[in-house]
Design a protein around this motif. Structure first.
Motif, PDB file in Angstrom:
ATOM      1  N   UNK A   8       0.837  -1.204   0.000  1.00  0.00           N
ATOM      2  CA  UNK A   8       0.000   0.000   0.000  1.00  0.00           C
ATOM      3  C   UNK A   8       0.869   1.249   0.000  1.00  0.00           C
ATOM      4  N   UNK A   9       1.920   1.270   0.823  1.00  0.00           N
ATOM      5  CA  UNK A   9       2.826   2.416   0.877  1.00  0.00           C
ATOM      6  C   UNK A   9       3.498   2.634  -0.471  1.00  0.00           C
ATOM      7  N   UNK A  10       3.955   1.551  -1.072  1.00  0.00           N
ATOM      8  CA  UNK A  10       4.606   1.656  -2.378  1.00  0.00           C
ATOM      9  C   UNK A  10       3.636   2.209  -3.422  1.00  0.00           C
ATOM     10  N   UNK A  11       2.405   1.730  -3.411  1.00  0.00           N
ATOM     11  CA  UNK A  11       1.400   2.219  -4.365  1.00  0.00           C
ATOM     12  C   UNK A  11       1.121   3.705  -4.140  1.00  0.00           C
ATOM     13  N   UNK A  12       1.004   4.116  -2.890  1.00  0.00           N
ATOM     14  CA  UNK A  12       0.766   5.527  -2.568  1.00  0.00           C
ATOM     15  C   UNK A  12       1.928   6.377  -3.064  1.00  0.00           C
ATOM     16  N   UNK A  13       3.143   5.905  -2.842  1.00  0.00           N
ATOM     17  CA  UNK A  13       4.320   6.652  -3.284  1.00  0.00           C
ATOM     18  C   UNK A  13       4.390   6.791  -4.805  1.00  0.00           C
ATOM     19  N   UNK A  14       3.783   5.853  -5.500  1.00  0.00           N
ATOM     20  CA  UNK A  14       3.729   5.919  -6.964  1.00  0.00           C
ATOM     21  C   UNK A  14       2.559   6.756  -7.455  1.00  0.00           C
ATOM     22  N   UNK A  15       1.770   7.286  -6.508  1.00  0.00           N
ATOM     23  CA  UNK A  15       0.611   8.087  -6.881  1.00  0.00           C
ATOM     24  C   UNK A  15      -0.571   7.242  -7.307  1.00  0.00           C
ATOM     25  N   UNK A  16      -0.588   5.991  -6.906  1.00  0.00           N
ATOM     26  CA  UNK A  16      -1.654   5.054  -7.287  1.00  0.00           C
ATOM     27  C   UNK A  16      -2.453   4.635  -6.054  1.00  0.00           C
ATOM     28  N   UNK A  17      -3.069   5.614  -5.400  1.00  0.00           N
ATOM     29  CA  UNK A  17      -3.857   5.350  -4.201  1.00  0.00           C
ATOM     30  C   UNK A  17      -5.003   4.390  -4.470  1.00  0.00           C
ATOM     31  N   UNK A  18      -5.477   4.339  -5.703  1.00  0.00           N
ATOM     32  CA  UNK A  18      -6.618   3.499  -6.061  1.00  0.00           C
ATOM     33  C   UNK A  18      -6.225   2.075  -6.446  1.00  0.00           C
ATOM     34  N   UNK A  19      -4.947   1.776  -6.456  1.00  0.00           N
ATOM     35  CA  UNK A  19      -4.477   0.458  -6.884  1.00  0.00           C
ATOM     36  C   UNK A  19      -4.878  -0.615  -5.874  1.00  0.00           C
ATOM     37  N   UNK A  20      -5.527  -1.657  -6.341  1.00  0.00           N
ATOM     38  CA  UNK A  20      -5.914  -2.774  -5.481  1.00  0.00           C
ATOM     39  C   UNK A  20      -4.728  -3.727  -5.378  1.00  0.00           C
ATOM     40  N   UNK A  21      -4.116  -3.759  -4.212  1.00  0.00           N
ATOM     41  CA  UNK A  21      -2.902  -4.557  -4.024  1.00  0.00           C
ATOM     42  C   UNK A  21      -3.205  -5.942  -3.447  1.00  0.00           C
ATOM     43  N   UNK A  22      -4.462  -6.245  -3.211  1.00  0.00           N
ATOM     44  CA  UNK A  22      -4.817  -7.504  -2.550  1.00  0.00           C
ATOM     45  C   UNK A  22      -4.365  -8.733  -3.343  1.00  0.00           C
ATOM     46  N   UNK A  23      -4.400  -8.660  -4.664  1.00  0.00           N
ATOM     47  CA  UNK A  23      -3.969  -9.787  -5.488  1.00  0.00           C
ATOM     48  C   UNK A  23      -2.470 -10.040  -5.325  1.00  0.00           C
ATOM     49  N   UNK A  24      -1.684  -8.964  -5.298  1.00  0.00           N
ATOM     50  CA  UNK A  24      -0.228  -9.097  -5.141  1.00  0.00           C
ATOM     51  C   UNK A  24       0.102  -9.621  -3.743  1.00  0.00           C
ATOM     52  N   UNK A  25      -0.631  -9.113  -2.754  1.00  0.00           N
ATOM     53  CA  UNK A  25      -0.443  -9.572  -1.382  1.00  0.00           C
ATOM     54  C   UNK A  25      -0.744 -11.068  -1.276  1.00  0.00           C
ATOM     55  N   UNK A  26      -1.821 -11.512  -1.904  1.00  0.00           N
ATOM     56  CA  UNK A  26      -2.193 -12.932  -1.869  1.00  0.00           C
ATOM     57  C   UNK A  26      -1.133 -13.791  -2.545  1.00  0.00           C
ATOM     58  N   UNK A  27      -0.591 -13.324  -3.652  1.00  0.00           N
ATOM     59  CA  UNK A  27       0.464 -14.082  -4.342  1.00  0.00           C
ATOM     60  C   UNK A  27       1.679 -14.256  -3.446  1.00  0.00           C
ATOM     61  N   UNK A  28       2.067 -13.178  -2.765  1.00  0.00           N
ATOM     62  CA  UNK A  28       3.222 -13.254  -1.865  1.00  0.00           C
ATOM     63  C   UNK A  28       2.936 -14.202  -0.706  1.00  0.00           C
ATOM     64  N   UNK A  29       1.747 -14.122  -0.147  1.00  0.00           N
ATOM     65  CA  UNK A  29       1.407 -14.971   0.986  1.00  0.00           C
ATOM     66  C   UNK A  29       1.298 -16.446   0.588  1.00  0.00           C
ATOM     67  N   UNK A  30       0.986 -16.712  -0.676  1.00  0.00           N
ATOM     68  CA  UNK A  30       0.974 -18.104  -1.152  1.00  0.00           C
ATOM     69  C   UNK A  30       2.362 -18.731  -1.036  1.00  0.00           C
TER      70      UNK A  30
END
Length: 122
Positions: A58-80
């Protein structure tokens, strides 16, 4: 079959589908903000508490100016692959991280990990 009308209808359908997908992503993002307190923005992205993989993304997305980016898919991939804490990603290359997320986000995540302050213990 009338050619131009057929493709015109298909393009309209595709445009409406993209618009609907965007609205659904936005709504999912808003719902997640309500349900997950770690997910909420609090001031500047650099002040955001990075304690988990999701918060780091989420922090990385905010820093890229992408506050609306849904990071849940990337988070799930990492947690897999059992990356449950942000510290477990330290030392991973951008190439490795980009297997789980878009390249630019992976670059920002790696930068965040390199500059992350370690919490004081004691």
């Amino acid at each position: 079959m009338s050619g131009p009308f057929y493709f015109s209808g298909r393009e309209k359908l595709r445009t409406r589908a993209k618009l609907r997908a965007h609205k659904l992503r936005k709504r999912a993002y808003q719902e997640r903000q309500k349900l997950d307190p770690r997910f909420r923005e609090e001031g500047n992205a650099s002040e955001y508490n990075v304690s988990s993989v999701g918060a780091l993304l989420r922090t990385a997305a905010i820093n890229l100016g992408r506050n609306d980016l849904d990071i849940s898919n990337y988070e799930a991939r990492l947690e897999e692959d059992l990356f449950n804490e942000a510290d477990q990603l330290k030392g991973r290359s951008v190439e490795c991280l980009s297997r789980y997320m878009p390249l630019r986000l992976a670059e920002e995540v790696q930068q965040q990990l390199e500059h992350k302050k370690t919490p004081l213990k004691g």
